[in-house]
Structure formats: structure tokens, C-alpha cells
Design a protein around this motif. Sequence first.
Motif, PDB file in Angstrom:
ATOM      1  N   ASN A   1      -1.630  -1.923  -5.899  1.00  0.00           N
ATOM      2  CA  ASN A   1      -0.517  -1.936  -4.871  1.00  0.00           C
ATOM      3  C   ASN A   1      -1.198  -1.332  -3.326  1.00  0.00           C
ATOM      4  O   ASN A   1      -1.036  -1.833  -2.334  1.00  0.00           O
ATOM      5  CB  ASN A   1       0.545  -0.641  -4.833  1.00  0.00           C
ATOM      6  CG  ASN A   1       1.680  -1.423  -5.725  1.00  0.00           C
ATOM      7  OD1 ASN A   1       2.278  -2.164  -5.317  1.00  0.00           O
ATOM      8  ND2 ASN A   1       1.744  -0.857  -7.038  1.00  0.00           N
ATOM      9  N   TYR A   2      -2.396  -0.485  -3.652  1.00  0.00           N
ATOM     10  CA  TYR A   2      -3.175   0.140  -2.438  1.00  0.00           C
ATOM     11  C   TYR A   2      -3.897  -0.860  -1.794  1.00  0.00           C
ATOM     12  O   TYR A   2      -4.172  -0.935  -0.539  1.00  0.00           O
ATOM     13  CB  TYR A   2      -4.047   1.199  -2.922  1.00  0.00           C
ATOM     14  CG  TYR A   2      -4.570   1.880  -1.478  1.00  0.00           C
ATOM     15  CD1 TYR A   2      -3.815   2.972  -1.051  1.00  0.00           C
ATOM     16  CD2 TYR A   2      -5.970   1.674  -1.207  1.00  0.00           C
ATOM     17  CE1 TYR A   2      -4.432   3.495   0.155  1.00  0.00           C
ATOM     18  CE2 TYR A   2      -6.409   2.378  -0.337  1.00  0.00           C
ATOM     19  CZ  TYR A   2      -5.493   3.275   0.263  1.00  0.00           C
ATOM     20  OH  TYR A   2      -6.141   3.826   1.340  1.00  0.00           O
TER      21      TYR A   2
ATOM     22  N   PHE B   1      -6.680   6.644  -9.552  1.00  0.00           N
ATOM     23  CA  PHE B   1      -5.666   5.726  -9.542  1.00  0.00           C
ATOM     24  C   PHE B   1      -5.695   4.738 -10.801  1.00  0.00           C
ATOM     25  O   PHE B   1      -6.570   4.559 -11.274  1.00  0.00           O
ATOM     26  CB  PHE B   1      -6.077   4.573  -8.401  1.00  0.00           C
ATOM     27  CG  PHE B   1      -5.553   4.872  -6.812  1.00  0.00           C
ATOM     28  CD1 PHE B   1      -5.155   5.931  -6.588  1.00  0.00           C
ATOM     29  CD2 PHE B   1      -6.065   3.863  -6.183  1.00  0.00           C
ATOM     30  CE1 PHE B   1      -4.831   6.329  -5.487  1.00  0.00           C
ATOM     31  CE2 PHE B   1      -5.866   4.020  -4.670  1.00  0.00           C
ATOM     32  CZ  PHE B   1      -4.906   5.239  -4.450  1.00  0.00           C
TER      33      PHE B   1
ATOM     34  N   HIS C   1      -2.040   0.086 -11.271  1.00  0.00           N
ATOM     35  CA  HIS C   1      -0.920  -0.395 -10.456  1.00  0.00           C
ATOM     36  C   HIS C   1      -1.185   0.295  -9.132  1.00  0.00           C
ATOM     37  O   HIS C   1      -0.929  -0.260  -8.142  1.00  0.00           O
ATOM     38  CB  HIS C   1       0.443   0.227 -11.210  1.00  0.00           C
ATOM     39  CG  HIS C   1       0.913  -0.211 -12.359  1.00  0.00           C
ATOM     40  ND1 HIS C   1       0.392  -0.037 -13.628  1.00  0.00           N
ATOM     41  CD2 HIS C   1       1.582  -1.487 -12.372  1.00  0.00           C
ATOM     42  CE1 HIS C   1       0.893  -0.903 -14.434  1.00  0.00           C
ATOM     43  NE2 HIS C   1       1.739  -1.874 -13.706  1.00  0.00           N
ATOM     44  N   ASP C   2      -1.697   1.708  -9.208  1.00  0.00           N
ATOM     45  CA  ASP C   2      -2.085   2.120  -7.783  1.00  0.00           C
ATOM     46  C   ASP C   2      -3.046   1.212  -7.141  1.00  0.00           C
ATOM     47  O   ASP C   2      -2.985   1.137  -5.845  1.00  0.00           O
ATOM     48  CB  ASP C   2      -2.451   3.435  -7.977  1.00  0.00           C
ATOM     49  CG  ASP C   2      -1.614   4.636  -8.382  1.00  0.00           C
ATOM     50  OD1 ASP C   2      -0.311   4.347  -8.260  1.00  0.00           O
ATOM     51  OD2 ASP C   2      -2.076   5.665  -9.164  1.00  0.00           O
TER      52      ASP C   2
ATOM     53  N   ARG D   1       0.830  -1.307   0.087  1.00  0.00           N
ATOM     54  CA  ARG D   1      -0.088  -0.108  -0.008  1.00  0.00           C
ATOM     55  C   ARG D   1       0.709   1.297   0.028  1.00  0.00           C
ATOM     56  O   ARG D   1       0.486   2.276  -0.847  1.00  0.00           O
ATOM     57  CB  ARG D   1      -0.817  -0.033   1.171  1.00  0.00           C
ATOM     58  CG  ARG D   1      -1.979   1.196   1.337  1.00  0.00           C
ATOM     59  CD  ARG D   1      -2.892   0.868   2.233  1.00  0.00           C
ATOM     60  NE  ARG D   1      -3.997   0.230   1.681  1.00  0.00           N
ATOM     61  CZ  ARG D   1      -5.147  -0.094   2.346  1.00  0.00           C
ATOM     62  NH1 ARG D   1      -5.170   0.327   3.551  1.00  0.00           N
ATOM     63  NH2 ARG D   1      -5.928  -0.876   1.689  1.00  0.00           N
TER      64      ARG D   1
ATOM     65  N   VAL E   1       1.913   3.427  -2.935  1.00  0.00           N
ATOM     66  CA  VAL E   1       1.173   4.556  -3.745  1.00  0.00           C
ATOM     67  C   VAL E   1       1.368   5.919  -3.166  1.00  0.00           C
ATOM     68  O   VAL E   1       1.250   6.201  -2.074  1.00  0.00           O
ATOM     69  CB  VAL E   1      -0.364   3.953  -3.585  1.00  0.00           C
ATOM     70  CG1 VAL E   1      -1.082   5.170  -4.360  1.00  0.00           C
ATOM     71  CG2 VAL E   1      -0.358   2.592  -3.984  1.00  0.00           C
TER      72      VAL E   1
ATOM     73  N   ASN F   1       0.000   8.560  -4.948  1.00  0.00           N
ATOM     74  CA  ASN F   1      -1.055   9.452  -5.414  1.00  0.00           C
ATOM     75  C   ASN F   1      -2.321   9.337  -4.326  1.00  0.00           C
ATOM     76  O   ASN F   1      -2.440   8.231  -3.959  1.00  0.00           O
ATOM     77  CB  ASN F   1      -1.758   9.022  -6.734  1.00  0.00           C
ATOM     78  CG  ASN F   1      -2.764   9.495  -7.310  1.00  0.00           C
ATOM     79  OD1 ASN F   1      -3.310  10.458  -6.666  1.00  0.00           O
ATOM     80  ND2 ASN F   1      -3.401   9.132  -8.399  1.00  0.00           N
TER      81      ASN F   1
END
Length: 98
Positions: free
Chosen positions: A33-34, A26, A29-30, A15, A18, A20
Amino acid sequence: MAAALILADKSDVRRNRVRNNDMSTFDIHDRVNYSVKKSELKINEAHTIIKLKLFVDTHYGSVMDYFEIFMQRMMLCRKAAEKLGLQFKLMINEQQLI
């Protein structure tokens, strides 16, 4: 040594990667990962298996999203583990997938 580096690098999903802060913007990828609340990479006591355990909050990204962007990386991890004489396993939300 390269195999160990590949395992560490390619299994790095979490997480706090990220940067952003605007969830409405998002990209995949964001989102992936988040969505990963916890990630563990461990070798068993017998030194025969290396296991990547992910705990994914599917409200932010799906397991399918994960595979869409990480499948090639997981294949690299499997090959790197084999070079180290280990079997690679992937578990997401307590389900073994590889």
C-alpha cells in the motif's frame, strides 16, 4: 451493482491506507500500500474497458509483492468487469500486466 462495488473495493490500494508510521515494522500489506504513489480506476470512452493504473515506487514494495497479496482480488475484478460487460486491464508503472 455488486460488480461495481467489487471493482471499487478490490482495486483500492494507496499509500494513505497505511496507518503505521514505523517503516521498519511494515508487513507486506503496509509495504504494498505504501509503495503505491498513485492509483486510477477508469472506464474508456467506448465503455468497453475498465483499467486500473498503479504507479508503484519499487523502493518500498515490489510488483511481485503486489501480486502476492492482490492476485485473487484482481481475478475478482476481472470477473466483476465481465459482469458489467467490460474487459479488465491492470497497468503498473505503464506496463500492462492483465
